[in-house]
Write an enzyme that holds these catalytic residues in place. Structure first.
Site, PDB file in Angstrom:
ATOM      1  N   GLY A   5       0.958  -1.052  -0.093  1.00 18.90           N
ATOM      2  CA  GLY A   5      -0.022   0.085   0.041  1.00 18.90           C
ATOM      3  C   GLY A   5       0.814   1.334   0.144  1.00 18.90           C
ATOM      4  N   CYS A   6       0.431   2.329   0.567  1.00 15.87           N
ATOM      5  CA  CYS A   6       0.968   3.699   0.641  1.00 15.87           C
ATOM      6  C   CYS A   6       1.954   3.882   1.373  1.00 15.87           C
ATOM      7  CB  CYS A   6      -0.129   4.893   1.061  1.00 15.87           C
ATOM      8  SG  CYS A   6      -1.840   4.275   0.266  1.00 15.87           S
ATOM      9  N   TYR A   7       2.291   2.653   2.196  1.00 14.46           N
ATOM     10  CA  TYR A   7       3.852   3.480   2.722  1.00 14.46           C
ATOM     11  C   TYR A   7       5.051   2.145   2.602  1.00 14.46           C
ATOM     12  CZ  TYR A   7       1.937  -1.274   5.235  1.00 14.46           C
ATOM     13  OH  TYR A   7       1.922  -2.545   5.233  1.00 14.46           O
TER      14      TYR A   7
END
Length: 356
Positions: A151-153
């Site tokens: 995901g985004c991290y």
């Protein structure tokens, strides 16, 4: 003593097709039978702080027509399955990734020893790593690592891995590529929360060079904060009709709580007043507002994050690198910074850095 690691350069790229208003109009049309939900959607979309988003897929002239894209793949009542979407990813992702890598100065790309590719929007093997090596002329001896489905991290974890590599091999030159084709997973749904979630996403790619050469952003330390009891608030699953993102409206409040509890560990004992630069992943306007409240920041502290959100939307793992690129270009030497990105878990991956 281990060598310090530095982000020497970041280059970013987006596709040619600006689609934000097109997607908003399409989503609103799906709520035509429910005027109240349509009104809520329009009001929330207008407040999202996004003006532009880009897609690898060219939209038609009319979102109310039978096909949404010029290739006729996304047709009303007949959206593609996961297999066809992955074929589209195989074509689009290497092209966008090559576009970003080509923006790095050729002299700085010479001698690449390691390649780290992070993505959560598509899978294939042989994958983007080998395709990039062929397109960019990288030698077959380059060590490759794929970071998938975080995901985004994921960008923060890619930087963490690059730091480990450089600290153990000071001669290493690490190329990090974060490429996300988020618009590939457009859904045809009447669920208001899902439609609002999708109206955040855009496509983008960042390419970064990490070495022991002392210029750019020095990577000083990392910290992960996880709230396992909030795992249901954000999830990302592979379904028959593409990847399905669930993003609860409770996420901003939960992140505010996590940051409030973990800030001392995130900053390695420093006070928030010691931080000059805040690179916060713009997962949405409400996410940035929550971080601002949790950290007690002034109104201009998150200007770079808000500008990336305005101009590009949320590009998953590539987004925080767009924010860091802006800081790398304008920040004065010697400034202390903190970067944060959020994702499923509920997880906050964080990093302390200094401009050099």
């Amino acid at each position: 003593m281990p060598a310090d690691a530095y982000v020497n350069r970041i280059a970013t790229a987006v596709p040619d097709h600006e689609v934000h208003r097109f997607f908003l109009d399409f989503a609103a049309s799906l709520l035509a039978a429910d005027p109240r939900s349509q009104q809520i959607f329009s009001r929330m979309a207008d407040r999202a702080g996004i003006e532009q988003r880009y897609s690898c897929f060219a939209p038609t002239d009319d979102p109310s027509s039978g096909a949404l894209d010029r290739d006729g793949i996304f047709r009303r009542d007949a959206f593609p399955g996961t297999g066809q979407r992955m074929e589209m990813f195989d074509r689009a992702a290497p092209e966008l990734a090559t576009k970003a890598v080509d923006l790095l100065p050729e002299a700085e790309r010479d001698g690449i020893t390691h390649l780290i590719v992070a993505t959560c929007t598509g899978f294939s093997a042989p994958g983007i790593d080998l395709e990039l090596m062929a397109r960019c002329g990288l030698p077959p001896s380059v060590e490759r690592t794929m970071i998938g489905f975080m995901g985004c991290y994921a960008a923060i974890n890619a930087l963490k891995l690059a730091r480990h590599i450089v600290r153990s091999q000071p001669e290493a030159r690490v190329l990090i590529v974060n490429v996300e084709i988020c618009t590939l997973h457009l859904k045809e749904t009447h669920d208001l929360e899902k439609l609002l979630s999708f109206c955040l996403w855009g496509d983008g790619c960042a390419a970064a060079l990490v070495t022991a050469e002392p210029h750019g952003l020095r990577l000083d330390g990392f910290h992960a904060a996880i709230a396992p009891d909030r795992r249901d608030l954000m999830s990302w699953h592979i379904r028959d009709d593409g990847f399905d993102m669930h993003l609860s409206g409770q996420v901003p409040a939960a992140l505010q709580e996590i940051l409030g509890k973990e800030i001392s560990a995130i900053l390695h004992g420093r006070a928030t007043a010691e931080i000059d630069l805040w690179a916060i992943h713009p997962g949405g306007r409400s996410v940035l507002d929550a971080a601002e409240r949790a950290l007690g920041l002034g109104p201009q502290a998150l200007d770079d994050s808000r500008e990336v959100l305005r101009a590009n939307g949320n590009m998953s793992s590539a987004t925080i690198m767009f924010v860091l690129e802006r800081m790398l270009k304008r920040a004065a030497p010697g400034q202390l910074g903190c970067a944060m990105a959020f994702g499923p878990g509920l997880t906050a991956e964080t990093m302390v850095f200094r401009t050099v």
